[in-house]
Write an enzyme that holds these catalytic residues in place. Structure first.
Site, PDB file in Angstrom:
ATOM      1  N   TRP A  20       4.734  17.901 -26.950  1.00 19.83           N
ATOM      2  CA  TRP A  20       5.414  16.384 -26.174  1.00 19.83           C
ATOM      3  C   TRP A  20       6.786  15.997 -27.003  1.00 19.83           C
ATOM      4  CZ3 TRP A  20       0.906  12.238 -25.602  1.00 19.83           C
ATOM      5  CH2 TRP A  20       0.295  12.368 -24.383  1.00 19.83           C
ATOM      6  N   LYS A  21       7.056  16.811 -27.922  1.00 22.13           N
ATOM      7  CA  LYS A  21       8.418  16.683 -28.744  1.00 22.13           C
ATOM      8  C   LYS A  21       8.305  15.186 -29.164  1.00 22.13           C
ATOM      9  CE  LYS A  21      10.200  20.835 -26.354  1.00 22.13           C
ATOM     10  NZ  LYS A  21      11.438  21.474 -25.892  1.00 22.13           N
TER      11      LYS A  21
ATOM     12  N   GLU B 173      13.865  24.199 -32.179  1.00 27.22           N
ATOM     13  CA  GLU B 173      14.511  22.866 -32.299  1.00 27.22           C
ATOM     14  C   GLU B 173      14.383  22.449 -33.863  1.00 27.22           C
ATOM     15  OE1 GLU B 173      12.436  20.611 -29.453  1.00 27.22           O
ATOM     16  OE2 GLU B 173      13.464  21.890 -27.797  1.00 27.22           O
TER      17      GLU B 173
ATOM     18  N   GLU C 211       9.194  32.166 -27.483  1.00 29.97           N
ATOM     19  CA  GLU C 211       9.809  31.038 -26.662  1.00 29.97           C
ATOM     20  C   GLU C 211      11.337  31.528 -27.117  1.00 29.97           C
ATOM     21  OE1 GLU C 211       7.611  27.561 -26.451  1.00 29.97           O
ATOM     22  OE2 GLU C 211       8.786  26.982 -28.319  1.00 29.97           O
TER      23      GLU C 211
ATOM     24  N   GLY D 137      13.793  24.318 -22.244  1.00 29.22           N
ATOM     25  CA  GLY D 137      14.316  23.018 -21.606  1.00 29.22           C
ATOM     26  C   GLY D 137      15.253  23.045 -20.672  1.00 29.22           C
TER      27      GLY D 137
ATOM     28  N   GLY E  80       6.638  22.444 -22.727  1.00 31.75           N
ATOM     29  CA  GLY E  80       7.383  21.320 -23.281  1.00 31.75           C
ATOM     30  C   GLY E  80       7.440  20.187 -21.997  1.00 31.75           C
ATOM     31  N   GLY E  81       8.608  20.107 -21.337  1.00 26.59           N
ATOM     32  CA  GLY E  81       8.934  19.031 -20.271  1.00 26.59           C
ATOM     33  C   GLY E  81       7.546  18.689 -19.335  1.00 26.59           C
TER      34      GLY E  81
HETATM   35  P1  PGA Z   1      10.094  23.407 -22.114  1.00 30.84           P
HETATM   36  O1  PGA Z   1       9.938  23.502 -23.753  1.00 30.84           O
HETATM   37  O2  PGA Z   1       8.729  23.621 -21.357  1.00 30.84           O
HETATM   38  O3  PGA Z   1      10.437  21.941 -21.857  1.00 30.84           O
HETATM   39  O4  PGA Z   1      10.991  24.484 -21.842  1.00 30.84           O
HETATM   40  C1  PGA Z   1       9.052  24.543 -24.374  1.00 30.84           C
HETATM   41  C2  PGA Z   1       9.034  24.187 -25.757  1.00 30.84           C
HETATM   42  O5  PGA Z   1       9.892  23.881 -26.363  1.00 30.84           O
HETATM   43  O6  PGA Z   1       7.869  24.549 -26.431  1.00 30.84           O
END
Ligand code: PGA
Length: 273
Positions: free
Chosen positions: A43-44, A131, A198, A204, A258-259
């Site tokens: 979920w960041k 990140e 990744e 993203g 992520g998203g």
């Molecule tokens: P994303 O992110 O699915 O939005 O590309 C993946 C992640 O950062 O683990």
């Protein structure tokens, strides 16, 4: 006469075939490894407590009548761990954090230790996400220390590796991944670990890595590890549209999302791929 004995130990299935031939026994042992599939949401820095509860009620409804094909993990901000550990208690969704400090306690303002995560029932933690590497200066050495800290507390680390677009264009993907693994896996227990490939340029951006290429790189990652039973996920713009193609790849054991994990409808579609 064949006697087939199948013993199930954790996620590794050793199969022993005992052959009775002219009063002599020939033992043929095969090790067939069935790897655990894990679908994890990251979920960041998203969602308040009310938004998280709303998400869960819709997700649970959507998953009510489905047979799980994979373990489900939600890696949420620290501020949601306590709430979600209560809401998820006794269910089939595991709780994860997105960071851990390498020390067990001390003067580290703003940081969270492994024992604090254990206290909130986190079973997983994302370590070395690009990140964190990019914006918070995490090196492979720090990532290694965090993986070891997580394992010390019996929390399963999801170790992220991946290359930048520049490194890919320069033909350095294999070199980058192998170096990240070599440095992050020093003294690590490979029996309690998940790895996520990744590619940074796919995170993203909506630009998913070609599935065959993701499968190839994950194959290279598996060559680097001694425990061939490790779950290795793909992450980077995973959506309900591309999930089934990703999951048909033989080397890919799940996804880190992520998203698309922020929306309970899209995340449940991914879980039900
Ligand atoms: P994303 O992110 O699915 O939005 O590309 C993946 C992640 O950062 O683990």
């Amino acid at each position: 006469m064949f006697i087939l004995v199948i013993k199930i130990t954790s996620h590794i299935y050793p199969i022993q075939i005992k052959l009775n031939f002219i009063k002599q026994y020939y033992y043929l042992s095969l090790i067939i490894t069935v790897r655990k599939k894990i679908i994890a949401g990251n979920w960041k820095m998203h969602k308040t407590q009310a938004e998280a509860l709303e998400f869960l009620s819709v997700l649970k409804l959507n998953l009510a009548n489905t047979t799980e094909k994979a373990d489900i993990v939600l890696c949420v901000p620290f501020t949601l761990l306590s709430l979600l550990s209560k809401s998820l208690h006794g269910g089939n969704i595991h709780l994860g954090a997105q960071n851990i400090h390498w020390a067990n306690e001390g003067a580290f303002t703003g940081e969270i230790s492994g024992s604090m995560l254990v206290d909130l029932n986190a079973n997983y933690v994302i370590v070395g996400h690009s990140e964190r590497r990019q914006y918070f200066g995490e090196t492979d050495k720090i990532v290694n220390e965090k993986v070891i800290a997580a394992q010390y507390h019996k929390i399963k680390p999801i170790l992220c590796v991946g290359e930048t677009k520049k490194q890919r264009d320069a033909g350095e993907v294999e070199k980058v991944i192998v170096k990240q693994l070599e440095q992050s896996l020093v003294n690590v227990d490979q029996g309690n670990l998940v790895i996520a490939y990744e590619p940074i340029w796919a995170i993203g951006t909506g630009e998913t890595c070609n599935v065959l290429e993701a499968n190839r790189i994950i194959g290279i990652i598996r060559e680097q590890v001694t425990n061939k039973g490790i779950t290795i996920q793909y992450g980077g713009s995973v959506t309900p549209k591309n999930i089934s193609e990703i999951m048909t790849q033989p080397n890919i054991d799940g996804v880190l999302v992520g998203g698309a994990s922020l929306n309970p409808l899209s995340f449940s579609e991914i879980i039900n791929y």
